[in-house]
Each structure stands twice: as structure tokens, then as C-alpha cells.
Design a protein around this motif. Structure first.
Motif, short mmCIF file in Angstrom:
data_model
loop_
_atom_site.label_atom_id
_atom_site.label_comp_id
_atom_site.label_asym_id
_atom_site.label_seq_id
_atom_site.Cartn_x
_atom_site.Cartn_y
_atom_site.Cartn_z
N VAL A 29 7.36 111.29 83.51
CA VAL A 29 6.16 110.54 83.37
C VAL A 29 4.89 111.39 83.76
O VAL A 29 5.09 112.26 84.66
CB VAL A 29 6.34 109.15 84.66
N VAL A 30 3.78 111.24 82.86
CA VAL A 30 2.74 112.35 82.92
C VAL A 30 1.60 111.32 83.47
O VAL A 30 1.10 110.47 82.75
CB VAL A 30 2.63 112.79 81.63
N SER A 31 1.27 111.72 84.49
CA SER A 31 -0.07 110.89 85.10
C SER A 31 -1.09 112.01 85.85
O SER A 31 -2.08 111.29 86.35
CB SER A 31 0.53 109.80 86.21
N THR A 32 -0.71 113.25 85.98
CA THR A 32 -1.80 114.02 86.50
C THR A 32 -2.51 115.13 85.54
O THR A 32 -1.57 115.51 84.58
CB THR A 32 -1.36 115.01 87.53
N PRO A 33 -3.31 115.93 85.60
CA PRO A 33 -3.84 117.19 84.86
C PRO A 33 -2.85 118.02 84.73
O PRO A 33 -2.50 118.51 83.44
CB PRO A 33 -5.01 117.40 85.59
N ALA A 34 -2.01 118.45 86.00
CA ALA A 34 -1.16 119.44 85.85
C ALA A 34 0.18 118.91 84.80
O ALA A 34 0.70 119.90 84.07
CB ALA A 34 -0.46 119.63 87.15
N GLN A 35 0.28 117.82 84.94
CA GLN A 35 1.81 117.14 84.26
C GLN A 35 1.19 117.42 82.76
O GLN A 35 1.98 117.53 81.74
CB GLN A 35 2.17 115.93 84.84
N ALA A 36 0.14 116.83 82.49
CA ALA A 36 -0.50 116.95 81.04
C ALA A 36 -0.51 117.96 80.50
O ALA A 36 -0.04 118.46 79.53
CB ALA A 36 -1.86 116.15 81.00
N GLU A 88 -7.57 113.72 81.74
CA GLU A 88 -6.70 114.69 81.03
C GLU A 88 -5.57 114.35 80.55
O GLU A 88 -5.35 114.83 79.20
CB GLU A 88 -6.41 115.85 82.15
N CYS A 89 -4.89 113.27 81.00
CA CYS A 89 -3.75 112.42 80.13
C CYS A 89 -4.13 112.13 78.85
O CYS A 89 -3.47 112.19 77.84
CB CYS A 89 -3.20 111.43 80.90
N ARG A 90 -5.37 111.28 78.97
CA ARG A 90 -5.93 110.60 77.65
C ARG A 90 -6.33 111.79 76.70
O ARG A 90 -5.93 111.70 75.62
CB ARG A 90 -7.04 110.04 78.08
N ARG A 91 -6.92 112.96 77.22
CA ARG A 91 -7.05 114.14 76.28
C ARG A 91 -6.26 114.76 75.63
O ARG A 91 -6.12 114.81 74.50
CB ARG A 91 -8.09 114.94 77.22
N VAL A 92 -5.08 114.92 76.45
CA VAL A 92 -3.64 115.48 75.75
C VAL A 92 -3.07 114.76 74.92
O VAL A 92 -2.71 115.12 73.70
CB VAL A 92 -2.99 116.09 77.01
N VAL A 93 -2.99 113.61 75.11
CA VAL A 93 -2.20 112.31 74.10
C VAL A 93 -3.36 112.59 72.83
O VAL A 93 -2.66 112.46 71.77
CB VAL A 93 -2.51 111.36 74.89
N GLY A 94 -4.51 112.61 73.03
CA GLY A 94 -5.56 112.56 71.82
C GLY A 94 -5.12 113.92 70.79
O GLY A 94 -5.17 113.58 69.71
#
Length: 198
Positions: A29-36, A88-94
Motif C-alpha cells: 500500500v503506497v500512501s507516503t512520498p517515500a513509498q511512492a 506525491e502518490c498522485r504524481r507518481v501514479v500520473g
């Protein structure tokens, strides 16, 4: 016009052996900038991923969905569930969804795509709706992951109605939600591979 290839009904599917699923230890589960950042590193070289989204259900007549609340991407041995509260999660998914180098395969993605464009403001590239592939091959209009798994593997894809209609906007997802969401994307990838598409 009758369909060239009949698809098994609910009663027939219920009799099949269960389809192997990813377990909790194979889902991140990815919910933080580090995880992203870690997820982006892990997924950057992928050529094809299973793909799906989940949105908090709306029950009121004029209530508009603010989804998707999560985006699921799956490889053959691991899945990532991106919670979209974090920028950051939204940015990475994008970045992943707009990459033409990665095929994102899923089922019934029209609504998902519209919601993602609205929420993330990205131009989706490389998205493959497997329902279209099955239609081209003479199956019924909308196969869905459950029907496709039955046809391709002669197995029963386990889907929890309770998880499907649960609150995907929750900060902490339940184990049932995590298993459900990840395996929707994983099932799509397995079907993509079984169809000989890559």
C-alpha cells in the motif's frame, strides 16, 4: 446476433476451483512520498501491468464521486495500491499511467479513465481494456475479470461484494479491501498474459 463463444454464468463459475490470488505479503500500500518513490523505482522498467481503480461509492442521488481514491497496478508477483490523498502518490501514479512504454491492462476502464483524467489531469497512454479484446474475439459485450478468469483458466475468481462497496477513501484500508483491490489488477494481468498479448 448470438455470441460466438458463450461465457459461463454465475452458477457455473461457482462450481469451479478458486483462482490463485496474491496474498497480503505480495501487496504494497503506497500512501507516503517515500513509498511512492520506491514504487516508481520498482515499476519504472515494467512493460505491462494489471490496472484498476476503486472509488468510494456514492449513494445519494446527486452526489458526485470524487474518485478514484486508489489506483492498483500489478506485476505477476506483486501489486501496488496507491492511495491518492498524498500529492506525491498522485504524481507518481500520473507518471506511470501517462507512460506509453507501459501497457496498463484492465477491465471496463472507460469510467476509470474519465475519473483519472479529471482527478490527476494526465493523458493516459498505453491503457488496454480487455473487454474490447474479448469482444473482438467473439465474446459477450462486457466480460469482466470474473468471466475472463473462468474462460481462460477454468477457475473461480473470488470477489467480495462487501469489499467492492466499501469506503475506498478510508485512510487505513482493511485487509479485505487490500486483497480485493490488488487481485482485480493481478487478475487482469494474468488474463492479458493468457490471451498471448505479451
Amino acid at each position: 446476433m448470438t455470441e460466438r463463444h458463450p461465457t459461463p454464468g454465475k452458477e457455473e463459475i461457482a462450481l469451479l476451483e478458486p483462482f490463485d490470488r496474491l496474498g497480503l505479503d505480495q501487496i504494497e500500500v503506497v500512501s507516503t512520498p517515500a513509498q511512492a518513490a520506491g514504487a516508481l523505482k520498482a515499476l519504472a522498467d515494467a512493460t505491462v501491468l494489471g490496472f484498476d481503480t476503486e472509488s468510494k461509492p456514492t449513494f445519494a442521488k446527486n452526489e458526485a464521486s470524487e474518485g478514484p481514491h486508489i489506483v492498483q497496478l500489478s506485476a505477476l508477483d506483486k501489486a501496488w495500491i496507491f492511495q491518492l490523498e498524498d500529492a506525491e502518490c498522485r504524481r507518481v501514479v500520473g507518471l506511470l499511467l501517462s507512460s506509453p512504454a507501459i501497457i496498463k491492462a484492465g477491465f471496463g476502464l472507460g469510467d476509470d479513465q474519465r475519473r483519472i483524467i479529471h482527478k490527476l489531469g494526465v493523458d493516459l497512454q498505453g491503457v488496454l481494456d480487455l473487454n474490447v479484446v474479448f469482444r473482438e474475439r467473439g465474446y459477450r459485450k462486457d466480460m469482466g475479470v470474473r468471466g475472463a478468469v473462468a474462460v481462460m483458466f477454468n477457475k473461480r475468481f473470488l470477489k467480495s461484494k462487501k469489499a467492492a462497496t466499501s469506503n475506498w477513501a478510508n485512510e487505513r484500508l482493511t485487509e479485505a479491501q487490500i486483497i480485493y483491490a490488488a487481485n482485480d489488477a493481478y487478475g487482469a494481468l494474468r488474463v492479458f498474459k493468457a490471451l498471448g498479448l505479451g
